[in-house]
Design a protein around this motif. Structure first.
Motif, short mmCIF file in Angstrom:
data_model
loop_
_atom_site.label_atom_id
_atom_site.label_comp_id
_atom_site.label_asym_id
_atom_site.label_seq_id
_atom_site.Cartn_x
_atom_site.Cartn_y
_atom_site.Cartn_z
N GLU A 1 -14.63 7.18 4.41
CA GLU A 1 -14.31 5.61 3.43
C GLU A 1 -13.14 5.21 3.20
O GLU A 1 -12.59 6.56 2.15
CB GLU A 1 -15.59 5.28 2.64
CG GLU A 1 -16.74 4.77 3.32
CD GLU A 1 -17.75 4.97 1.65
OE1 GLU A 1 -17.53 3.27 1.68
OE2 GLU A 1 -18.49 5.68 1.88
N GLN A 2 -12.41 4.67 2.49
CA GLN A 2 -10.89 4.93 2.28
C GLN A 2 -11.12 3.28 1.13
O GLN A 2 -11.45 2.29 1.89
CB GLN A 2 -10.05 5.13 2.93
CG GLN A 2 -8.41 5.29 2.32
CD GLN A 2 -7.42 5.16 3.02
OE1 GLN A 2 -7.50 6.09 4.39
NE2 GLN A 2 -6.99 4.59 3.09
N PHE A 3 -10.31 3.97 0.11
CA PHE A 3 -9.96 2.72 -0.77
C PHE A 3 -9.05 2.73 -1.53
O PHE A 3 -8.34 3.84 -2.36
CB PHE A 3 -11.01 2.39 -1.77
CG PHE A 3 -10.56 1.52 -3.05
CD1 PHE A 3 -11.07 -0.40 -2.16
CD2 PHE A 3 -10.03 1.63 -4.43
CE1 PHE A 3 -10.88 -0.83 -2.88
CE2 PHE A 3 -10.12 0.25 -4.97
CZ PHE A 3 -9.89 -0.86 -4.84
N PRO A 4 -7.93 2.37 -1.52
CA PRO A 4 -7.59 0.58 -0.74
C PRO A 4 -7.77 0.99 0.64
O PRO A 4 -7.29 2.36 0.89
CB PRO A 4 -6.51 0.23 -1.53
CG PRO A 4 -5.52 1.09 -2.16
CD PRO A 4 -6.08 2.49 -2.34
N ASP A 5 -8.19 -0.14 1.47
CA ASP A 5 -7.48 0.14 2.79
C ASP A 5 -6.76 0.42 3.96
O ASP A 5 -5.74 -0.13 2.86
CB ASP A 5 -8.41 -0.95 3.50
CG ASP A 5 -7.87 -1.92 3.50
OD1 ASP A 5 -7.10 -2.29 2.06
OD2 ASP A 5 -8.80 -3.06 4.22
N ASP A 6 -6.18 0.95 4.94
CA ASP A 6 -4.44 0.98 5.33
C ASP A 6 -3.84 -0.59 5.16
O ASP A 6 -2.65 -0.81 5.16
CB ASP A 6 -4.26 1.15 7.14
CG ASP A 6 -5.28 2.76 6.94
OD1 ASP A 6 -4.93 3.19 6.06
OD2 ASP A 6 -5.71 3.21 7.61
N THR B 1 -4.18 -2.95 3.15
CA THR B 1 -3.79 -2.86 1.63
C THR B 1 -2.76 -2.78 1.39
O THR B 1 -1.23 -2.11 1.14
CB THR B 1 -4.74 -3.12 0.93
OG1 THR B 1 -5.60 -3.77 1.05
CG2 THR B 1 -4.25 -2.64 -1.01
N GLN C 1 -10.71 8.41 -0.46
CA GLN C 1 -10.67 9.01 1.06
C GLN C 1 -12.31 9.72 0.64
O GLN C 1 -12.84 10.98 -0.07
CB GLN C 1 -10.07 9.91 1.40
CG GLN C 1 -8.86 8.32 1.53
CD GLN C 1 -8.15 9.57 2.32
OE1 GLN C 1 -7.65 11.07 3.01
NE2 GLN C 1 -7.15 8.86 3.50
#
Length: 121
Positions: free
Chosen positions: A87-92, A94, A76
């Motif tokens: 920003e966040q990876f992976p998104d919610d 996913t 994040q």
């Protein structure tokens, strides 16, 4: 029609010399002298180029944590002023999908309970 086939190498690949074609326009071109404010210089190759967008200020922090339900690591970028996720990876979505499939995998490993109903009639 045959269903079997095989791919065999024929031999070593041939070396091909590739040269830059020189056109008449480039060989007969006139050298150009530009004023200093219009001249273009080559970039310094030792300076590293970055492709990722950099934040405009230092008010963001980077965080990483392990989501146990989804069994994955989450990265994040958080705004330090108001603690909102930028920003966040992976998104919610996913993460929810991974958590669902992780729960299904855990349920498969548990032994099945015997039926509590009377099968004799």
């Amino acid at each position: 029609m045959s269903t079997d086939f095989s791919i065999k190498s024929v031999g070593a690949p041939a070396a091909i010399a590739v040269g830059q074609p020189v056109s008449d326009a480039t060989s007969n071109a006139v050298a150009t002298q530009l004023p200093a404010n219009q001249a273009v210089t080559a970039a310094d190759p030792s300076a590293g180029a970055r492709n990722d967008p950099q934040p405009a200020s230092d008010s963001v922090s980077h965080q990483a944590f392990f989501d146990q339900a989804a069994a994955s690591i989450v990265f994040q970028v958080v705004n330090s002023n108001n603690d909102q996720v930028v920003e966040q990876f992976p998104d919610d979505a996913t993460l929810r999908r991974r958590a669902y499939f992780h729960a299904l995998d855990l349920a498969k490993d548990q032994p099945a309970r015997p039926l509590a109903t009377d099968l004799k009639a």
